[in-house]
Each structure stands twice: as C-alpha cells, then as structure tokens.
Design a protein around this motif. Structure first.
Motif, short mmCIF file in Angstrom:
data_model
loop_
_atom_site.label_atom_id
_atom_site.label_comp_id
_atom_site.label_asym_id
_atom_site.label_seq_id
_atom_site.Cartn_x
_atom_site.Cartn_y
_atom_site.Cartn_z
N LYS A 46 0.86 -1.18 0.00
CA LYS A 46 0.00 0.00 0.00
C LYS A 46 0.89 1.22 0.00
CE LYS A 46 -3.88 2.37 0.56
NZ LYS A 46 -4.88 2.51 -0.52
N ASP A 47 0.86 1.97 -1.07
CA ASP A 47 1.74 3.14 -1.22
C ASP A 47 3.21 2.74 -1.08
OD1 ASP A 47 -0.48 4.84 -1.54
OD2 ASP A 47 -0.69 5.04 0.64
N GLY A 48 3.54 1.57 -1.60
CA GLY A 48 4.92 1.11 -1.59
C GLY A 48 5.36 0.44 -0.31
N GLY A 106 -11.07 -7.83 2.95
CA GLY A 106 -11.06 -6.40 3.23
C GLY A 106 -9.69 -5.77 3.35
N LEU A 107 -8.63 -6.54 3.12
CA LEU A 107 -7.29 -5.99 3.19
C LEU A 107 -7.12 -4.91 2.14
CD1 LEU A 107 -4.32 -6.20 4.29
CD2 LEU A 107 -3.90 -7.79 2.40
N ALA A 108 -6.61 -3.74 2.54
CA ALA A 108 -6.41 -2.62 1.62
C ALA A 108 -5.00 -2.66 1.07
CB ALA A 108 -6.67 -1.31 2.35
N TYR A 109 -4.88 -2.75 -0.24
CA TYR A 109 -3.57 -2.72 -0.89
C TYR A 109 -3.76 -2.21 -2.31
CZ TYR A 109 -5.20 -7.18 -2.87
OH TYR A 109 -5.93 -8.14 -3.51
N ASP A 110 -2.67 -1.71 -2.90
CA ASP A 110 -2.73 -1.25 -4.28
C ASP A 110 -1.83 -2.05 -5.22
OD1 ASP A 110 -0.12 -0.15 -3.82
OD2 ASP A 110 -1.05 1.69 -3.07
N THR A 111 -1.00 -2.92 -4.65
CA THR A 111 -0.12 -3.77 -5.45
C THR A 111 -0.07 -5.15 -4.82
OG1 THR A 111 1.26 -1.85 -6.00
CG2 THR A 111 2.20 -4.03 -6.43
N ILE A 112 -0.15 -6.17 -5.67
CA ILE A 112 -0.05 -7.54 -5.16
C ILE A 112 0.81 -8.35 -6.13
CG2 ILE A 112 -2.20 -8.23 -6.32
CD1 ILE A 112 -2.64 -10.23 -4.01
N GLY A 113 1.58 -9.24 -5.57
CA GLY A 113 2.39 -10.16 -6.36
C GLY A 113 2.80 -11.33 -5.50
N GLU A 114 3.57 -12.20 -6.10
CA GLU A 114 4.12 -13.33 -5.35
C GLU A 114 5.47 -12.95 -4.78
OE1 GLU A 114 5.07 -18.12 -5.84
OE2 GLU A 114 4.37 -16.95 -7.56
#
Length: 258
Positions: free
Chosen positions: A147-149, A161-169
């Motif tokens: 979230k925001d890096g 409901g987890l807030a994030y803007d980027t997801i990866g492995e």
C-alpha cells in the motif's frame, strides 16, 4: 554479506520414490544441481560467506558440495527436527543471522535467473523483498501486498477487506540488514518458545514487516524467470518453461575450481 540457504526439508510433495528420496537442492537442471546454481550465482555477485541449513539426508548435500569443489568455507548447520516447520530451521541458524552484516535468506528449492539475485543485492544498506506481479492466483503462492509502496501483508491466505494497491508473489529470498536480522531472529525464537516451530518462516518475516520496526524496500522482478519447486509438475515446468529463459551459466563450478 552472508547467504543462508534453507535446505532442510524432505520435499514430500515431490512424491519421490520411497528409498530414492533426496533433498530438493540436489535436483538437476541442465546437468547442474540447484545447490550448484545457487553457489554459482552467489559467487558472481561476490557473496562467499555461505551457511547451509540442512536436515534431511545431509550427507547427500555434503557429498554434492565435495563434488562441486566450492572454494570457500561453507558453514553447515543441522536441524535434527527437519520434519517440523521452517521456523525451527531458521532458529537453528540464529548465530549466522545475528553475527553482523547483511544477510540473504534463501529457499534452496528455487530455479531462478541471475537478475533476481542481482536485484536482491543491488544497493547497499537495504532490507529488501522481491515481488513478482506476474503470478498465478491460488492458495499456494505467498502473496506480497503493498500500500503506497509499503508492505502490508505477506501470506498465502489474504484477509477479507485488506487494503492494498499492489499484489504479487514473494520470491523465496529476503535481505536483512544486521539490525533487522537480529530482530527477525528474536521473532523466530518467540515462535519456538510458544511451541509454534511447525510454522513457515514467512510468518516470522510477516511479523517483522507488520511491526514496522524496520524499513523494507521492494524490488519488482516481474518478467524475470523463476519457479519454486514443490510438486512434480513444478519440475516439469522448471525444465520446459523456466530453464530455457535463464541467462546461461558459464560452466559448472567443479570445472572452474578443480
């Protein structure tokens, strides 16, 4: 900089034949074991302080070390309860985590391109995670969410409901500065004291991230070929899909140092 390679497990999910089972770091790809590839990559980036955390069939791994002819001392640490979780294996290498200097913590069962390790060691004085945004959704990948890096989650199962803007492995490699490595070792010790030694060590990394006592940056390695090898189909994918994309390994270490 010190590399700690976790290679204690039995690799039961590979479904190797009874009596012919061997540690996953001895899997061969294009005539080289995963262990030899790790050492080749580490040599290329100037990391020669190596600790091997072993458990299942350590003699087989030591024999491979002899065959390779690695020219630098390798510290071998044995976890006699390798049947438990990787938290306990990390706990057995606590002295290597806490003796100072940057530490690379690496799963042994990963076939990967040189660019991934280069990203891990690229800048001095950094705690670092590796993120691959090109991943297959499912229960098996360890997801890294930002979230925001800033890392906000590191887990296979994400809370609703987890807030994030980027997801990866998350690639199975972490870099800790000395202070972060010491704190990580303390968290791992707490797991063992609470009879939670069966847990995966990523849970302790997650705790370190979420307590915000250390600052971590994230290197995006999306597009770089790699695979963690857990199941029989992973071996096939490693050979057919990943291996052809890797930067060439010049020659086996045995040919260099003997």
């Amino acid at each position: 900089m010190r590399a700690i390679i976790l290679a204690a497990g039995m690799g039961l999910r590979l479904q190797q034949p009874e009596g012919g089972q061997f540690p996953k770091c001895l899997l061969q790809f294009d005539g080289m074991s995963l262990l030899e590839r790790h050492l080749q990559m580490l040599e290329a980036v100037g990391v020669r302080d190596v600790v091997l955390a072993l458990g299942f069939e350590p003699g087989q791994v030591e024999a491979e070390l002899q065959r390779i002819g690695w020219p630098h001392p390798v510290e071998i640490v044995l976890n006699p309860r390798y049947d438990l979780g990787s938290v306990l294996t990390v706990h057995t290498v606590a002295p290597a985590l806490t003796r100072g200097g940057d530490v690379l913590l690496m799963d042994a069962d990963v076939l990967y391109d040189a660019s991934i390790l280069q990203a891990l060691v690229a800048q001095p004085q950094a705690n670092r995670l590796l993120l691959d945004r090109d991943f297959e959704a499912g229960d098996e990948p360890v997801k890294l969410c930002l979230k925001d890096g800033v890392p906000v989650e590191l887990r296979k199962q994400l809370a609703a409901g987890l807030a994030y803007d980027t997801i990866g492995e998350s690639v199975g490699f972490f870099r800790f500065r000395a202070q972060a490595a010491r704190r990580f070792a303390e968290i791992v010790a707490g797991y063992v004291e609470r009879d939670c030694a069966h847990m995966p060590h990523e849970e302790a990394v997650r705790d370190l991230l979420l307590e915000r006592s250390q600052i971590f940056d994230v290197a995006d390695v999306s597009g770089a070929p790699w695979i963690e090898i857990d199941f029989p189909n992973d071996v096939e994918r490693a050979r057919s899909e990943v291996l052809p994309l890797l930067q060439p390994v010049l020659q086996p270490l045995a040919g260099v140092f003997r």
